[in-house]
Structures are given as structure tokens and as C-alpha cells.
Motif scaffolding. Structure first.
Motif, mmCIF file in Angstrom:
data_model
loop_
_atom_site.group_PDB
_atom_site.id
_atom_site.type_symbol
_atom_site.label_atom_id
_atom_site.label_comp_id
_atom_site.label_asym_id
_atom_site.label_seq_id
_atom_site.Cartn_x
_atom_site.Cartn_y
_atom_site.Cartn_z
ATOM 1 N N THR A 62 11.541 91.787 20.719
ATOM 2 C CA THR A 62 12.961 91.770 20.362
ATOM 3 C C THR A 62 13.799 92.645 21.286
ATOM 4 O OG1 THR A 62 12.587 93.499 18.697
ATOM 5 C CG2 THR A 62 12.457 91.206 17.953
ATOM 6 N N GLN A 63 13.289 92.887 22.473
ATOM 7 C CA GLN A 63 14.125 93.513 23.490
ATOM 8 C C GLN A 63 15.313 92.589 23.787
ATOM 9 O OE1 GLN A 63 11.863 95.431 26.908
ATOM 10 N NE2 GLN A 63 10.205 94.278 25.921
ATOM 11 N N PRO A 64 16.466 93.153 24.147
ATOM 12 C CA PRO A 64 17.665 92.327 24.356
ATOM 13 C C PRO A 64 17.468 91.160 25.306
ATOM 14 C CG PRO A 64 18.264 94.647 24.310
ATOM 15 C CD PRO A 64 16.759 94.605 24.256
ATOM 16 N N LYS A 65 16.598 91.299 26.296
ATOM 17 C CA LYS A 65 16.430 90.207 27.263
ATOM 18 C C LYS A 65 15.763 88.977 26.652
ATOM 19 C CE LYS A 65 12.108 92.152 29.155
ATOM 20 N NZ LYS A 65 11.424 92.568 30.410
ATOM 21 N N TYR A 66 15.112 89.136 25.502
ATOM 22 C CA TYR A 66 14.441 88.012 24.846
ATOM 23 C C TYR A 66 15.237 87.455 23.663
ATOM 24 C CZ TYR A 66 10.345 90.138 27.188
ATOM 25 O OH TYR A 66 9.470 90.678 28.108
ATOM 26 N N VAL A 67 16.402 87.992 23.370
ATOM 27 C CA VAL A 67 17.096 87.733 22.099
ATOM 28 C C VAL A 67 18.494 87.179 22.335
ATOM 29 C CG1 VAL A 67 18.062 88.853 20.041
ATOM 30 C CG2 VAL A 67 15.796 89.523 20.876
ATOM 31 N N PHE A 68 18.914 86.259 21.467
ATOM 32 C CA PHE A 68 20.326 85.878 21.425
ATOM 33 C C PHE A 68 20.772 85.731 19.969
ATOM 34 C CE2 PHE A 68 18.247 81.685 21.569
ATOM 35 C CZ PHE A 68 18.939 80.980 20.589
ATOM 36 N N SER A 69 22.080 85.811 19.755
ATOM 37 C CA SER A 69 22.698 85.696 18.437
ATOM 38 C C SER A 69 23.529 84.424 18.376
ATOM 39 C CB SER A 69 23.612 86.905 18.164
ATOM 40 O OG SER A 69 22.901 88.113 18.250
ATOM 41 N N VAL A 70 23.348 83.633 17.328
ATOM 42 C CA VAL A 70 24.123 82.410 17.101
ATOM 43 C C VAL A 70 25.169 82.682 16.027
ATOM 44 C CG1 VAL A 70 24.076 80.017 16.317
ATOM 45 C CG2 VAL A 70 22.191 80.912 17.678
ATOM 46 N N GLU A 71 26.413 82.340 16.314
ATOM 47 C CA GLU A 71 27.460 82.455 15.300
ATOM 48 C C GLU A 71 27.637 81.117 14.583
ATOM 49 O OE1 GLU A 71 32.067 83.928 14.583
ATOM 50 O OE2 GLU A 71 31.324 83.692 16.637
ATOM 51 N N TRP A 72 27.708 81.199 13.252
ATOM 52 C CA TRP A 72 27.999 80.019 12.441
ATOM 53 C C TRP A 72 29.510 79.853 12.401
ATOM 54 C CZ3 TRP A 72 23.944 77.129 10.635
ATOM 55 C CH2 TRP A 72 22.671 77.716 10.716
ATOM 56 N N LEU A 73 29.992 78.727 12.917
ATOM 57 C CA LEU A 73 31.428 78.533 13.089
ATOM 58 C C LEU A 73 32.052 77.632 12.032
ATOM 59 C CD1 LEU A 73 31.503 78.008 16.966
ATOM 60 C CD2 LEU A 73 31.961 80.130 15.692
ATOM 61 N N ASP A 74 31.332 76.599 11.600
ATOM 62 C CA ASP A 74 31.907 75.593 10.704
ATOM 63 C C ASP A 74 30.859 75.060 9.745
ATOM 64 O OD1 ASP A 74 34.713 74.972 11.924
ATOM 65 O OD2 ASP A 74 33.350 74.917 13.648
ATOM 66 N N GLY A 75 31.326 74.526 8.618
ATOM 67 C CA GLY A 75 30.449 73.756 7.767
ATOM 68 C C GLY A 75 29.888 72.576 8.546
ATOM 69 N N GLY A 76 28.623 72.274 8.345
ATOM 70 C CA GLY A 76 27.967 71.209 9.109
ATOM 71 C C GLY A 76 27.232 71.703 10.333
ATOM 72 N N ASP A 77 27.453 72.955 10.736
ATOM 73 C CA ASP A 77 26.640 73.525 11.821
ATOM 74 C C ASP A 77 25.184 73.584 11.360
ATOM 75 O OD1 ASP A 77 28.960 73.867 13.244
ATOM 76 O OD2 ASP A 77 28.896 76.054 13.278
ATOM 77 N N MET A 78 24.271 73.259 12.258
ATOM 78 C CA MET A 78 22.842 73.283 11.931
ATOM 79 C C MET A 78 22.073 73.902 13.093
ATOM 80 S SD MET A 78 20.269 70.183 10.756
ATOM 81 C CE MET A 78 20.409 69.250 12.282
ATOM 82 N N VAL A 79 21.112 74.759 12.753
ATOM 83 C CA VAL A 79 20.201 75.308 13.747
ATOM 84 C C VAL A 79 18.783 74.890 13.368
ATOM 85 C CG1 VAL A 79 19.382 77.376 14.938
ATOM 86 C CG2 VAL A 79 21.745 77.271 14.122
#
Length: 337
Positions: free
Chosen positions: A277-294
């Protein structure tokens, strides 16, 4: 540092965000009618991508499903925006990805479940009556474990393959994030001596271990129905991912390295989680709208949510989980003493 202190000290977003907070994004890649926008990408590996160009108004054609699964094998985490999916179509798409979906072991009947479907996990912060979960509710305490880095359902002997998390309603802008870590790239950059040490290790995974770490008073002893629903499972630490590359199968649920003491086990497990979980291996996804799916592959990644707080707004997200049916799905049986 205690796990609770660690949870509160974890970043609410990491340096790599999606959508990007600055001009850090990669150029889209066109694959027929599908557009792929990579997130972490270089000559050695790719991790995470937003996918556009899918028509979600109808069941996906088999050729689209096959193409998406090949893209998934490469990127590990796929983001889709404004799909318009409801619960039934969410489940329908998940069923196109695997033969069997996980049944929520904490589903106690339609009248006791906000969603009313045993094939969906309610990972929202909303009570059955529509109010927001509050401190000291058992659901609040249970959710603290989701803020630790983990892999869904590693505590099942037949593990999960894919998780598909779908947003409903209107997420709070700037306040709703899920974080992902690339355990394949992290493994590849370990020293060879460490790889040799880890190669044959077997890990005991236990849901109540991670819950006890995050909320030691509430989960000092699981309730009888909780323990009956979830028991320990055993999986190899070093796995081969769907792309043929070795990866670490790791989670806060990881309790014990077979053949080592609890203290030795926890030190190794958390040293590896810190590495992955060092920063170089990690990203953050923001949930923007209903219907977004990951949609992510649990076999080659870890993820975490942000912990609840008393100022949070409603966050309605629901997860369908595809069970793994591959050669490593069941892991080894617990060795006989």
C-alpha cells in the motif's frame, strides 16, 4: 499504534486519484467501441482503468463480456460511470461474469434487509429505517473493518473472484472514495530473498480477526450467529493471477501464517500490507453519481473504504460478488496436526 489509531490516520485520498486532481491522467486507448483510460500505467504494468462505450440499457453481448474480462485481467480494477443499472441488472451483469454468485451470509430475510436480495451485500451507511448509521451501533463497529486493507471474502474456503460495487442515489461530491492497491506490482518489486521466504506459506483468514482489530471491544467475541455464518479459511500467500503473473493474496482478515506464532504472523502480514500500500501502488476512486460501478479482481488487489464519521451523508452502495471457480479457488485444506 493500535488498529483504531491506524484507521483514523489513513489518508482519505491518496496521491493518485481518479478522476485525476491534476494533469496526471494517461491518454485513452481505443479498443473497437470501448474506450480504456488507464490510471496507474507504465512499461512494466497497468492497474486500474475507466471504461466507456458500453451500452448498459440491455444485457451485454457475449463478445463485449469476453472483451471486458480480457481488459479486467490486465487492469484489475475497472470503473464505469452512470451505468443506469438497477439491482436486477446489476445481478444480471455479475452472472455474465461467473457461474455462481456469493450469497450474503448475513441475509436474514427480506423483511430484515434494506435491499431485500441475498445476492447483494448492503455496504451502505443506511439503516433499515432509512436513517444513517450512528456510533456504537454494531453495524458502525463492523464497518470499521472495511477501512482496513482487505480482499473480499478471503475468509471463505472457496474464495471470491470479482466484486462489483454499484452506487445508488447521489454520492456526496468530494467525500465518497474507495482505494485500491496493486498486489501484483508490489510482489514483483520484493527482493528475491523475500519472495523465496513467502513462496510456500499458507495463511489462515478469519473475518472476525479483522473486525476484532478494528473494533476490539465490540468484537472481542463474535455473536453466536456471526461465528456460525463465517469461519476460518486457508489460502496460499503467493498466488498466480489471471494474467500469469505472481501476486500476493493478502487482507486484514489474514490472521495466522501456518507454522508461525501469532505475533510473528501478524508482523509479516502487516509488513507486507504496508509494502503493498505504498503510494506508488495505490489509487483512490471518487464516486461521482448514482449508477457508477467499480468492478475489481480480488485475486490481484486489495481495497479499503474510508471510516465512518459523525458528519457523513448517506452513501448507498451495493455489492455483487462472483465466486471463483478457477484452479486456486479453494486453496489448501487446513493441515492435520
Amino acid at each position: 499504534m493500535s488498529a483504531i489509531e491506524m484507521i483514523q490516520s489513513l489518508p482519505r485520498t491518496y496521491g493518485n486519484t481518479f478522476p485525476p486532481s491534476r494533469q496526471q491522467g494517461h491518454q485513452p486507448i481505443q479498443d473497437g467501441h470501448i474506450t480504456i483510460t488507464p490510471i496507474l500505467h507504465d512499461e512494466q504494468s497497468s492497474f486500474g482503468a475507466q471504461i466507456d462505450g458500453i451500452d448498459w440499457s440491455r444485457p451485454l453481448p457475449t463478445e463485449d463480456v469476453a472483451k471486458l474480462m480480457a481488459i479486467q485481467d490486465k487492469y484489475g480494477v475497472l470503473i464505469f460511470r452512470k451505468t443506469g443499472l438497477d439491482d436486477d441488472r446489476h445481478i444480471g451483469f455479475a452472472r455474465q461474469l461467473g457461474e455462481e454468485l456469493e450469497v450474503n451470509p448475513f441475509f436474514y430475510g427480506i423483511e430484515n434487509d434494506r435491499i431485500g436480495n441475498p445476492l447483494l451485500w448492503d455496504v451502505s451507511n443506511i439503516n433499515l429505517d432509512g436513517t444513517i448509521v450512528q456510533p456504537h451501533q454494531r453495524r458502525w463497529e463492523h464497518s470499521l473493518g472495511n477501512a482496513l486493507w482487505h480482499t473480499d471474502s478471503s475468509f471463505h474456503q472457496q474464495r471470491s473472484k470479482y466484486s462489483l460495487l454499484l452506487s445508488h442515489g447521489n454520492p456526496s461530491k468530494g467525500g465518497s472514495w474507495t482505494h485500491f492497491a496493486d498486489t501484483t506490482r508490489a510482489y514483483s518489486e520484493l527482493p528475491q530473498s523475500k519472495k523465496d521466504e513467502l513462496e510456500d506459506l499458507i495463511i489462515e483468514h478469519d473475518l472476525w480477526h479483522s473486525r476484532r482489530l478494528a473494533s476490539p471491544q465490540a468484537f472481542a467475541q463474535p455473536l453466536d450467529n456471526e461465528r456460525a455464518a463465517e469461519r476460518s479459511a486457508y489460502h496460499r500467500l503467493v498466488q498466480v493471477g489471471p494474467d500469469g503473473r505472481k501476486t500476493l493474496y493478502l487482507a486484514a482478515h489474514a490472521k495466522l501464517v501456518l507454522g508461525r506464532s501469532f505475533e510473528e504472523s501478524q508482523k509479516l502480514i502487516w509488513d507486507l500490507i504496508d509494502h503493498c500500500t505504498q503510494p506508488k501502488y495505490v489509487f483512490s476512486v471518487e464516486w461521482l453519481d448514482g449508477g457508477d460501478m467499480v468492478w475489481w479482481d480480488n485475486r490481484k488487489s486489495m481495497h479499503r473504504a474510508n471510516p465512518y464519521n459523525i458528519n457523513m451523508t448517506a452513501r448507498d452502495v451495493r455489492r455483487a460478488t462472483v465466486i471463483d471457480n478457477g484452479p486456486l479457488a479453494f486453496g489448501p485444506n487446513k493441515p492435520v496436526d
